[in-house]
Design a protein around this motif. Sequence first.
Motif, PDB file in Angstrom:
ATOM      1  N   LYS A  18       0.866  -1.170   0.000  1.00 34.31           N
ATOM      2  CA  LYS A  18       0.000   0.000   0.000  1.00 34.31           C
ATOM      3  C   LYS A  18       0.909   1.228   0.000  1.00 34.31           C
ATOM      4  O   LYS A  18       2.079   1.134   0.368  1.00 34.31           O
ATOM      5  CB  LYS A  18      -0.893  -0.031   1.240  1.00 34.31           C
ATOM      6  N   PRO A  19       0.418   2.390  -0.384  1.00 38.42           N
ATOM      7  CA  PRO A  19       1.273   3.580  -0.424  1.00 38.42           C
ATOM      8  C   PRO A  19       1.992   3.882   0.896  1.00 38.42           C
ATOM      9  O   PRO A  19       3.109   4.391   0.882  1.00 38.42           O
ATOM     10  CB  PRO A  19       0.298   4.698  -0.799  1.00 38.42           C
ATOM     11  N   GLY A  20       1.403   3.554   2.035  1.00 42.69           N
ATOM     12  CA  GLY A  20       2.030   3.844   3.320  1.00 42.69           C
ATOM     13  C   GLY A  20       2.941   2.749   3.845  1.00 42.69           C
ATOM     14  O   GLY A  20       3.592   2.921   4.873  1.00 42.69           O
ATOM     15  N   ASP A  21       3.022   1.603   3.154  1.00 42.00           N
ATOM     16  CA  ASP A  21       3.872   0.501   3.602  1.00 42.00           C
ATOM     17  C   ASP A  21       5.340   0.771   3.302  1.00 42.00           C
ATOM     18  O   ASP A  21       5.681   1.352   2.277  1.00 42.00           O
ATOM     19  CB  ASP A  21       3.477  -0.805   2.912  1.00 42.00           C
ATOM     20  N   GLU A  22       6.198   0.317   4.199  1.00 49.05           N
ATOM     21  CA  GLU A  22       7.639   0.397   3.975  1.00 49.05           C
ATOM     22  C   GLU A  22       8.180  -0.928   3.448  1.00 49.05           C
ATOM     23  O   GLU A  22       9.291  -0.972   2.925  1.00 49.05           O
ATOM     24  CB  GLU A  22       8.348   0.764   5.276  1.00 49.05           C
ATOM     25  N   ALA A  23       7.421  -2.020   3.613  1.00 48.99           N
ATOM     26  CA  ALA A  23       7.837  -3.349   3.167  1.00 48.99           C
ATOM     27  C   ALA A  23       6.601  -4.240   3.082  1.00 48.99           C
ATOM     28  O   ALA A  23       5.529  -3.875   3.560  1.00 48.99           O
ATOM     29  CB  ALA A  23       8.837  -3.941   4.157  1.00 48.99           C
ATOM     30  N   MET A  24       6.760  -5.404   2.470  1.00 45.57           N
ATOM     31  CA  MET A  24       5.672  -6.382   2.402  1.00 45.57           C
ATOM     32  C   MET A  24       5.419  -6.949   3.795  1.00 45.57           C
ATOM     33  O   MET A  24       6.345  -7.085   4.604  1.00 45.57           O
ATOM     34  CB  MET A  24       6.031  -7.530   1.454  1.00 45.57           C
ATOM     35  N   ALA A  25       4.181  -7.300   4.077  1.00 44.87           N
ATOM     36  CA  ALA A  25       3.832  -7.935   5.343  1.00 44.87           C
ATOM     37  C   ALA A  25       4.644  -9.218   5.496  1.00 44.87           C
ATOM     38  O   ALA A  25       4.851  -9.955   4.535  1.00 44.87           O
ATOM     39  CB  ALA A  25       2.344  -8.244   5.375  1.00 44.87           C
ATOM     40  N   GLY A  26       5.141  -9.461   6.691  1.00 43.42           N
ATOM     41  CA  GLY A  26       5.918 -10.660   6.963  1.00 43.42           C
ATOM     42  C   GLY A  26       7.412 -10.492   6.751  1.00 43.42           C
ATOM     43  O   GLY A  26       8.187 -11.400   7.046  1.00 43.42           O
ATOM     44  N   ASP A  33       1.503  -1.282  11.954  1.00 47.11           N
ATOM     45  CA  ASP A  33       1.356  -0.041  12.720  1.00 47.11           C
ATOM     46  C   ASP A  33       0.084   0.658  12.262  1.00 47.11           C
ATOM     47  O   ASP A  33      -0.422   0.382  11.170  1.00 47.11           O
ATOM     48  CB  ASP A  33       2.569   0.863  12.461  1.00 47.11           C
ATOM     49  N   LEU A  34      -0.442   1.551  13.092  1.00 44.95           N
ATOM     50  CA  LEU A  34      -1.607   2.330  12.686  1.00 44.95           C
ATOM     51  C   LEU A  34      -1.192   3.354  11.645  1.00 44.95           C
ATOM     52  O   LEU A  34      -0.122   3.950  11.741  1.00 44.95           O
ATOM     53  CB  LEU A  34      -2.224   3.048  13.879  1.00 44.95           C
ATOM     54  N   GLY A  39      -5.319   7.882  11.377  1.00 44.49           N
ATOM     55  CA  GLY A  39      -5.395   7.518  12.793  1.00 44.49           C
ATOM     56  C   GLY A  39      -5.829   6.086  13.026  1.00 44.49           C
ATOM     57  O   GLY A  39      -6.292   5.747  14.106  1.00 44.49           O
ATOM     58  N   GLY A  40      -5.709   5.244  12.011  1.00 45.64           N
ATOM     59  CA  GLY A  40      -6.069   3.838  12.145  1.00 45.64           C
ATOM     60  C   GLY A  40      -7.522   3.529  11.834  1.00 45.64           C
ATOM     61  O   GLY A  40      -7.960   2.396  11.954  1.00 45.64           O
ATOM     62  N   SER A  41      -8.277   4.528  11.395  1.00 44.80           N
ATOM     63  CA  SER A  41      -9.695   4.295  11.108  1.00 44.80           C
ATOM     64  C   SER A  41      -9.934   3.778   9.687  1.00 44.80           C
ATOM     65  O   SER A  41     -10.951   3.159   9.412  1.00 44.80           O
ATOM     66  CB  SER A  41     -10.504   5.583  11.293  1.00 44.80           C
ATOM     67  N   GLY A  42      -8.996   4.077   8.786  1.00 41.88           N
ATOM     68  CA  GLY A  42      -9.183   3.719   7.384  1.00 41.88           C
ATOM     69  C   GLY A  42     -10.003   4.732   6.612  1.00 41.88           C
ATOM     70  O   GLY A  42     -10.155   4.639   5.403  1.00 41.88           O
ATOM     71  N   ILE A  43     -10.547   5.716   7.325  1.00 41.04           N
ATOM     72  CA  ILE A  43     -11.404   6.739   6.713  1.00 41.04           C
ATOM     73  C   ILE A  43     -10.824   8.117   7.013  1.00 41.04           C
ATOM     74  O   ILE A  43     -10.512   8.441   8.153  1.00 41.04           O
ATOM     75  CB  ILE A  43     -12.846   6.655   7.280  1.00 41.04           C
ATOM     76  N   GLY A  57      -6.523   0.966   7.701  1.00 41.32           N
ATOM     77  CA  GLY A  57      -6.138   1.598   8.959  1.00 41.32           C
ATOM     78  C   GLY A  57      -4.760   1.154   9.437  1.00 41.32           C
ATOM     79  O   GLY A  57      -4.292   1.571  10.479  1.00 41.32           O
ATOM     80  N   LYS A  58      -4.105   0.271   8.654  1.00 43.46           N
ATOM     81  CA  LYS A  58      -2.814  -0.294   9.067  1.00 43.46           C
ATOM     82  C   LYS A  58      -1.795  -0.175   7.946  1.00 43.46           C
ATOM     83  O   LYS A  58      -2.136  -0.246   6.773  1.00 43.46           O
ATOM     84  CB  LYS A  58      -2.991  -1.765   9.426  1.00 43.46           C
ATOM     85  N   VAL A  59      -0.547   0.002   8.339  1.00 46.20           N
ATOM     86  CA  VAL A  59       0.574   0.011   7.390  1.00 46.20           C
ATOM     87  C   VAL A  59       1.690  -0.845   7.975  1.00 46.20           C
ATOM     88  O   VAL A  59       1.711  -1.132   9.172  1.00 46.20           O
ATOM     89  CB  VAL A  59       1.086   1.444   7.121  1.00 46.20           C
ATOM     90  N   ILE A  60       2.625  -1.251   7.134  1.00 47.62           N
ATOM     91  CA  ILE A  60       3.764  -2.045   7.570  1.00 47.62           C
ATOM     92  C   ILE A  60       4.971  -1.116   7.676  1.00 47.62           C
ATOM     93  O   ILE A  60       5.307  -0.412   6.733  1.00 47.62           O
ATOM     94  CB  ILE A  60       4.063  -3.193   6.574  1.00 47.62           C
ATOM     95  N   ARG A  61       5.604  -1.115   8.844  1.00 44.84           N
ATOM     96  CA  ARG A  61       6.743  -0.241   9.110  1.00 44.84           C
ATOM     97  C   ARG A  61       7.942  -1.063   9.601  1.00 44.84           C
ATOM     98  O   ARG A  61       7.769  -2.114  10.198  1.00 44.84           O
ATOM     99  CB  ARG A  61       6.417   0.754  10.230  1.00 44.84           C
TER     100      ARG A  61
END
Length: 66
Positions: A18-26, A33-34, A39-43, A57-61
């Motif tokens: 996703k645009p806010g991810d720093e890496a792939m999940a795992g 992270d929120l 603010g973690g709401s997704g909206i 509402g979540k990103v990978i950091r």
Amino acid sequence: MPTSPSTTPPGKQPNHLKPGDEAMAGTPGTGEDLCEDCGGSGIRKDGTECPTCEGTGKVIRGIGGG
């Protein structure tokens, strides 16, 4: 009325960054992270889906220090 944020089913990881991810999940050294933009709401405040987390509402950091 805004819809609830989309979520990834348990045990299934998204197959793209996703645009806010720093890496792939795992990826070692990362964690969930929120999203700071919604603010973690997704909206967003205007009622639209957050483009940074794609409504989850979540990103990978990166975690830890060097």
